[in-house]
Design a protein around this motif. Structure first.
Motif, PDB file in Angstrom:
ATOM      1  N   UNK A  19      -1.035  61.806  59.544  1.00  0.00           N
ATOM      2  CA  UNK A  19      -1.123  60.360  59.646  1.00  0.00           C
ATOM      3  C   UNK A  19       0.178  59.822  60.234  1.00  0.00           C
ATOM      4  N   UNK A  20       1.307  60.321  59.693  1.00  0.00           N
ATOM      5  CA  UNK A  20       2.615  59.899  60.172  1.00  0.00           C
ATOM      6  C   UNK A  20       3.653  60.922  59.715  1.00  0.00           C
ATOM      7  N   UNK A  21       4.600  61.213  60.595  1.00  0.00           N
ATOM      8  CA  UNK A  21       5.685  62.120  60.230  1.00  0.00           C
ATOM      9  C   UNK A  21       7.009  61.478  60.608  1.00  0.00           C
ATOM     10  N   UNK A  22       7.959  61.524  59.677  1.00  0.00           N
ATOM     11  CA  UNK A  22       9.322  61.075  59.929  1.00  0.00           C
ATOM     12  C   UNK A  22      10.227  62.273  59.699  1.00  0.00           C
ATOM     13  N   UNK A  23      11.521  62.096  59.890  1.00  0.00           N
ATOM     14  CA  UNK A  23      12.427  63.243  59.756  1.00  0.00           C
ATOM     15  C   UNK A  23      12.455  63.797  58.331  1.00  0.00           C
ATOM     16  N   UNK A  24      12.059  62.996  57.339  1.00  0.00           N
ATOM     17  CA  UNK A  24      12.091  63.449  55.947  1.00  0.00           C
ATOM     18  C   UNK A  24      10.730  63.586  55.281  1.00  0.00           C
ATOM     19  N   UNK A  25       9.703  63.008  55.885  1.00  0.00           N
ATOM     20  CA  UNK A  25       8.425  62.910  55.180  1.00  0.00           C
ATOM     21  C   UNK A  25       7.254  63.078  56.136  1.00  0.00           C
ATOM     22  N   UNK A  26       6.178  63.634  55.586  1.00  0.00           N
ATOM     23  CA  UNK A  26       4.937  63.747  56.351  1.00  0.00           C
ATOM     24  C   UNK A  26       3.802  63.188  55.505  1.00  0.00           C
ATOM     25  N   UNK A  27       2.975  62.362  56.127  1.00  0.00           N
ATOM     26  CA  UNK A  27       1.792  61.814  55.460  1.00  0.00           C
ATOM     27  C   UNK A  27       0.567  62.386  56.138  1.00  0.00           C
ATOM     28  N   UNK A  28      -0.356  62.875  55.323  1.00  0.00           N
ATOM     29  CA  UNK A  28      -1.569  63.499  55.851  1.00  0.00           C
ATOM     30  C   UNK A  28      -2.746  62.548  55.718  1.00  0.00           C
ATOM     31  N   UNK A  29      -3.749  62.778  56.561  1.00  0.00           N
ATOM     32  CA  UNK A  29      -4.973  61.983  56.506  1.00  0.00           C
ATOM     33  C   UNK A  29      -5.786  62.384  55.275  1.00  0.00           C
ATOM     34  N   UNK A  30      -6.671  61.509  54.883  1.00  0.00           N
ATOM     35  CA  UNK A  30      -7.557  61.809  53.762  1.00  0.00           C
ATOM     36  C   UNK A  30      -8.465  62.993  54.104  1.00  0.00           C
ATOM     37  N   UNK A  31      -8.850  63.109  55.372  1.00  0.00           N
ATOM     38  CA  UNK A  31      -9.691  64.224  55.808  1.00  0.00           C
ATOM     39  C   UNK A  31      -8.957  65.553  55.622  1.00  0.00           C
ATOM     40  N   UNK A  32      -7.652  65.582  55.942  1.00  0.00           N
ATOM     41  CA  UNK A  32      -6.840  66.782  55.722  1.00  0.00           C
ATOM     42  C   UNK A  32      -6.885  67.167  54.244  1.00  0.00           C
ATOM     43  N   UNK A  33      -6.679  66.179  53.385  1.00  0.00           N
ATOM     44  CA  UNK A  33      -6.639  66.451  51.948  1.00  0.00           C
ATOM     45  C   UNK A  33      -7.988  66.955  51.452  1.00  0.00           C
ATOM     46  N   UNK A  34      -9.062  66.378  51.980  1.00  0.00           N
ATOM     47  CA  UNK A  34     -10.403  66.793  51.573  1.00  0.00           C
ATOM     48  C   UNK A  34     -10.644  68.252  51.967  1.00  0.00           C
ATOM     49  N   UNK A  35     -10.335  68.589  53.206  1.00  0.00           N
ATOM     50  CA  UNK A  35     -10.532  69.957  53.688  1.00  0.00           C
ATOM     51  C   UNK A  35      -9.614  70.927  52.941  1.00  0.00           C
TER      52      UNK A  35
END
Length: 135
Positions: A19-35
């Protein structure tokens, strides 16, 4: 905490499950989490799942992977769905039992019984093989 390099950030942001990545953090999509949750429940290792979903596990430390697993597990078991992004209010619904038909339950029961029989068969084969090796 490890910071992502510019090259790693580019790779992360190109992945459709990021969903979004910064130098310290990555956010995943709900679809990623579901799979991820489905594959994790099926017994796949978190590193293999990350590879299957297009990530290089070397970009993630073990602590980050463990944290990812715990967050996804917590969201899955909450019954409220998987969150997406910093808003945390946007949730993707987990399929409820009401959406399953009696036929699908019967099919699942059949599969479970079949798998149980298969496991028992494999136990017997293993026992026979071990007995023959001892002789």
């Amino acid at each position: 905490m490890k910071e992502y390099t510019t090259k790693e950030l580019q790779k992360l942001n190109e992945n459709p499950y990021t969903l979004k990545a910064t130098k310290n953090k990555i956010s995943h999509t709900a679809e990623f989490k579901r799979i991820f949750w489905i594959k994790y429940q099926a017994g796949e290792s978190p590193r293999k799942i990350l590879i299957d979903l297009g990530y290089e596990p070397t970009m993630f430390g073990q602590k980050r992977i463990d944290s990812l697993v715990q967050r996804i597990k917590k969201q899955a078991l909450s019954g409220k769905g998987f969150t997406e992004g910093p808003n945390r209010n946007k949730r993707v619904k987990i399929v409820s039992n009401e959406e399953f038909t009696p036929e699908s339950f019967a099919q699942m029961q059949h599969e479970v019984l079949y798998l149980k029989q298969e496991v028992e068969f494999l136990k017997k084969i293993t026992k026979v093989a071990n007995t023959k090796r001892r002789q």
